[in-house]
Design a protein around this motif. Structure first.
Motif, PDB file in Angstrom:
ATOM      1  N   GLY A 165       5.647  -6.051   8.498  1.00 32.48           N
ATOM      2  CA  GLY A 165       5.205  -7.347   8.992  1.00 32.48           C
ATOM      3  C   GLY A 165       3.747  -7.626   8.674  1.00 32.48           C
ATOM      4  O   GLY A 165       3.385  -8.736   8.261  1.00 32.48           O
ATOM      5  N   ALA A 166       2.888  -6.621   8.850  1.00 34.12           N
ATOM      6  CA  ALA A 166       1.465  -6.786   8.546  1.00 34.12           C
ATOM      7  C   ALA A 166       1.245  -6.998   7.053  1.00 34.12           C
ATOM      8  O   ALA A 166       0.380  -7.795   6.648  1.00 34.12           O
ATOM      9  N   SER A 167       2.017  -6.314   6.216  1.00 38.44           N
ATOM     10  CA  SER A 167       1.880  -6.481   4.770  1.00 38.44           C
ATOM     11  C   SER A 167       2.273  -7.888   4.345  1.00 38.44           C
ATOM     12  O   SER A 167       1.579  -8.530   3.537  1.00 38.44           O
ATOM     13  N   ILE A 168       3.378  -8.381   4.873  1.00 37.88           N
ATOM     14  CA  ILE A 168       3.823  -9.733   4.541  1.00 37.88           C
ATOM     15  C   ILE A 168       2.798 -10.767   4.992  1.00 37.88           C
ATOM     16  O   ILE A 168       2.450 -11.699   4.257  1.00 37.88           O
ATOM     17  N   ALA A 169       2.283 -10.597   6.212  1.00 33.95           N
ATOM     18  CA  ALA A 169       1.295 -11.538   6.729  1.00 33.95           C
ATOM     19  C   ALA A 169       0.012 -11.500   5.900  1.00 33.95           C
ATOM     20  O   ALA A 169      -0.571 -12.551   5.583  1.00 33.95           O
ATOM     21  N   GLY A 170      -0.453 -10.306   5.529  1.00 34.43           N
ATOM     22  CA  GLY A 170      -1.684 -10.190   4.762  1.00 34.43           C
ATOM     23  C   GLY A 170      -1.576 -10.800   3.384  1.00 34.43           C
ATOM     24  O   GLY A 170      -2.462 -11.555   2.944  1.00 34.43           O
ATOM     25  N   MET A 171      -0.490 -10.499   2.664  1.00 36.22           N
ATOM     26  CA  MET A 171      -0.328 -11.069   1.325  1.00 36.22           C
ATOM     27  C   MET A 171      -0.115 -12.570   1.388  1.00 36.22           C
ATOM     28  O   MET A 171      -0.664 -13.326   0.569  1.00 36.22           O
ATOM     29  N   GLY A 172       0.681 -13.029   2.353  1.00 35.44           N
ATOM     30  CA  GLY A 172       0.893 -14.465   2.489  1.00 35.44           C
ATOM     31  C   GLY A 172      -0.386 -15.202   2.819  1.00 35.44           C
ATOM     32  O   GLY A 172      -0.652 -16.290   2.287  1.00 35.44           O
ATOM     33  N   LEU A 173      -1.216 -14.626   3.663  1.00 32.63           N
ATOM     34  CA  LEU A 173      -2.479 -15.259   4.032  1.00 32.63           C
ATOM     35  C   LEU A 173      -3.437 -15.301   2.855  1.00 32.63           C
ATOM     36  O   LEU A 173      -4.148 -16.301   2.646  1.00 32.63           O
ATOM     37  N   ALA A 174      -3.486 -14.223   2.075  1.00 32.74           N
ATOM     38  CA  ALA A 174      -4.366 -14.213   0.899  1.00 32.74           C
ATOM     39  C   ALA A 174      -3.944 -15.290  -0.105  1.00 32.74           C
ATOM     40  O   ALA A 174      -4.792 -15.947  -0.711  1.00 32.74           O
ATOM     41  N   ALA A 260      -5.543   0.638  10.940  1.00 30.58           N
ATOM     42  CA  ALA A 260      -5.016   1.358  12.104  1.00 30.58           C
ATOM     43  C   ALA A 260      -3.653   1.963  11.792  1.00 30.58           C
ATOM     44  O   ALA A 260      -3.369   3.117  12.164  1.00 30.58           O
ATOM     45  N   LEU A 261      -2.792   1.223  11.076  1.00 32.86           N
ATOM     46  CA  LEU A 261      -1.479   1.758  10.709  1.00 32.86           C
ATOM     47  C   LEU A 261      -1.619   2.944   9.758  1.00 32.86           C
ATOM     48  O   LEU A 261      -0.835   3.907   9.839  1.00 32.86           O
ATOM     49  N   ALA A 262      -2.596   2.893   8.869  1.00 29.97           N
ATOM     50  CA  ALA A 262      -2.815   4.027   7.965  1.00 29.97           C
ATOM     51  C   ALA A 262      -3.149   5.289   8.751  1.00 29.97           C
ATOM     52  O   ALA A 262      -2.678   6.389   8.414  1.00 29.97           O
ATOM     53  N   TRP A 263      -3.936   5.163   9.811  1.00 32.59           N
ATOM     54  CA  TRP A 263      -4.265   6.332  10.616  1.00 32.59           C
ATOM     55  C   TRP A 263      -3.073   6.813  11.432  1.00 32.59           C
ATOM     56  O   TRP A 263      -2.928   8.017  11.680  1.00 32.59           O
ATOM     57  N   VAL A 264      -2.209   5.897  11.874  1.00 33.11           N
ATOM     58  CA  VAL A 264      -0.986   6.317  12.564  1.00 33.11           C
ATOM     59  C   VAL A 264      -0.126   7.159  11.624  1.00 33.11           C
ATOM     60  O   VAL A 264       0.386   8.231  12.000  1.00 33.11           O
ATOM     61  N   PHE A 265       0.026   6.680  10.378  1.00 33.74           N
ATOM     62  CA  PHE A 265       0.778   7.454   9.388  1.00 33.74           C
ATOM     63  C   PHE A 265       0.092   8.785   9.095  1.00 33.74           C
ATOM     64  O   PHE A 265       0.758   9.808   8.925  1.00 33.74           O
ATOM     65  N   MET A 266      -1.244   8.774   9.030  1.00 34.46           N
ATOM     66  CA  MET A 266      -1.983   9.994   8.709  1.00 34.46           C
ATOM     67  C   MET A 266      -1.789  11.053   9.784  1.00 34.46           C
ATOM     68  O   MET A 266      -1.649  12.243   9.478  1.00 34.46           O
ATOM     69  N   VAL A 267      -1.759  10.635  11.040  1.00 35.44           N
ATOM     70  CA  VAL A 267      -1.518  11.590  12.130  1.00 35.44           C
ATOM     71  C   VAL A 267      -0.122  12.195  12.009  1.00 35.44           C
ATOM     72  O   VAL A 267       0.061  13.422  12.160  1.00 35.44           O
ATOM     73  N   ASP A 268       0.879  11.365  11.738  1.00 32.91           N
ATOM     74  CA  ASP A 268       2.243  11.883  11.561  1.00 32.91           C
ATOM     75  C   ASP A 268       2.326  12.836  10.377  1.00 32.91           C
ATOM     76  O   ASP A 268       3.004  13.881  10.443  1.00 32.91           O
ATOM     77  N   ILE A 269       1.657  12.491   9.280  1.00 33.88           N
ATOM     78  CA  ILE A 269       1.672  13.351   8.098  1.00 33.88           C
ATOM     79  C   ILE A 269       0.966  14.665   8.390  1.00 33.88           C
ATOM     80  O   ILE A 269       1.402  15.739   7.944  1.00 33.88           O
ATOM     81  N   GLY A 270      -0.127  14.603   9.136  1.00 30.64           N
ATOM     82  CA  GLY A 270      -0.824  15.834   9.509  1.00 30.64           C
ATOM     83  C   GLY A 270       0.055  16.754  10.343  1.00 30.64           C
ATOM     84  O   GLY A 270       0.065  17.975  10.137  1.00 30.64           O
ATOM     85  N   ARG A 271       0.778  16.184  11.289  1.00 27.79           N
ATOM     86  CA  ARG A 271       1.698  16.991  12.097  1.00 27.79           C
ATOM     87  C   ARG A 271       2.795  17.599  11.235  1.00 27.79           C
ATOM     88  O   ARG A 271       3.152  18.775  11.409  1.00 27.79           O
ATOM     89  N   PHE A 272       3.325  16.802  10.320  1.00 28.94           N
ATOM     90  CA  PHE A 272       4.358  17.317   9.424  1.00 28.94           C
ATOM     91  C   PHE A 272       3.813  18.461   8.574  1.00 28.94           C
ATOM     92  O   PHE A 272       4.459  19.504   8.419  1.00 28.94           O
TER      93      PHE A 272
END
Length: 297
Positions: A165-174, A260-272
């Motif tokens: 959703g954030a990706s669609i909104a960002g590209m559409g807004l640009a 913020a989403l990148a850091w959420v993914f980074m935390v999950d990847i770190g745990r993995f």
């Protein structure tokens, strides 16, 4: 200020605007002052690199066919793969489409960022180039397809849905604003750079070859690229966008969400990564003990 000096300044202002520098011979000093003020205001407005609303609507009308064409193209590819690999299931074919999109869009946005320009770290918020707009339109069409597939099949969790959703909104807004195409293409490049590795990991699991040296190499490359590009370089780009006066406030808020989403993914990847490393160490330790016991016997 003398009238002759005012006439000289008026001529300079007109030349900066690309106009013919011929002020009326009977122009009063007050009229010339207004001319100079208007010229300065036009130059200041031009520096914002924003498209007027009418031009923005024209650009969107030109790009809507590109987005729809991209959506239909990815959907057609998915349907062709479903016909060719009927026994594989919808997710297999959707991930093949995702893999194709990842490779294509990385090559396309990589050319935009590194060759065509402008450089996103130094030109955030600048007016979009035609190639930036076409690249974002192609990517936007894919994200519409993938979001619809995820809604229909329920294949992703809330974090990934928020990312879509954030990706669609960002590209559409640009595309709507006609600006910030450089940093948006940079974000797309960094986000999709790890996507082929993520899909390769999934296909290795399905093929039963994930627990191998190849699977380990894919995981190491994925974690390194994600941490180095999406978090490392992404932090620099995020800082440049926030501190630049050019990007619109909405684009800055979108940058906050994506970071913020990148850091959420980074935390999950770190745990993995921690769980996988610990498991491999335990298996290695058990194997070492078995070999030592066998030698002692």
């Amino acid at each position: 200020m003398s009238p002759s000096l005012l006439l000289l300044l008026a001529a300079s202002s007109a030349l900066c605007r690309g106009e013919k520098a011929e002020p009326p011979s009977d122009a009063s000093p007050d009229a010339i002052r207004i001319l100079i003020t208007d010229g300065c205001a036009d130059d200041a407005t031009r520096g914002n690199h924003r498209l007027p609303e009418s031009e923005s609507e024209v650009v969107m009308q030109e790009l809507v066919p590109w987005v729809l064409g991209s959506l239909l193209g990815w959907l057609s590819l998915y349907l062709l793969l479903c016909g060719a690999f009927r026994a594989r299931g919808p997710e297999w074919n959707c991930r093949l489409v995702t893999l194709c999109h990842g490779v294509i869009i990385v090559l396309l946005t990589g050319y935009v960022v590194f060759i065509d320009g402008p450089w996103p770290l130094t030109h955030p918020g600048w007016e979009n180039t035609p190639l930036q707009e076409r690249s974002l339109a192609v990517c936007l069409g894919y994200f519409f397809f993938d979001l619809a597939w995820c809604v229909l099949h329920g294949g992703e969790g809330p974090v990934m849905m928020a990312h879509h959703g954030a990706s669609i909104a960002g590209m559409g807004l640009a595309l709507w604003l006609g600006s910030s195409g450089s940093e948006t293409c940079g974000v797309v490049f960094g986000s999709e750079l790890t996507n082929p590795l993520l899909q390769a990991r999934w296909f290795l699991r399905r093929a039963g070859r994930y627990d191998s040296a190849l699977g380990d190499a894919v995981d190491v490359a994925f974690v390194a690229l994600f941490a180095g590009v999406r978090v490392g370089v992404g932090t620099v780009m995020f800082y440049r966008q926030l501190t630049s006066p050019r990007p619109a406030l909405a684009m800055k808020l979108g940058g906050v969400a994506m970071y913020a989403l990148a850091w959420v993914f980074m935390v999950d990847i770190g745990r993995f990564g921690f769980r996988k490393s610990r498991g491999k160490y335990r298996r290695w330790e058990e194997e070492r003990r078995r070999r030592a016991a066998a030698k002692s016997d």
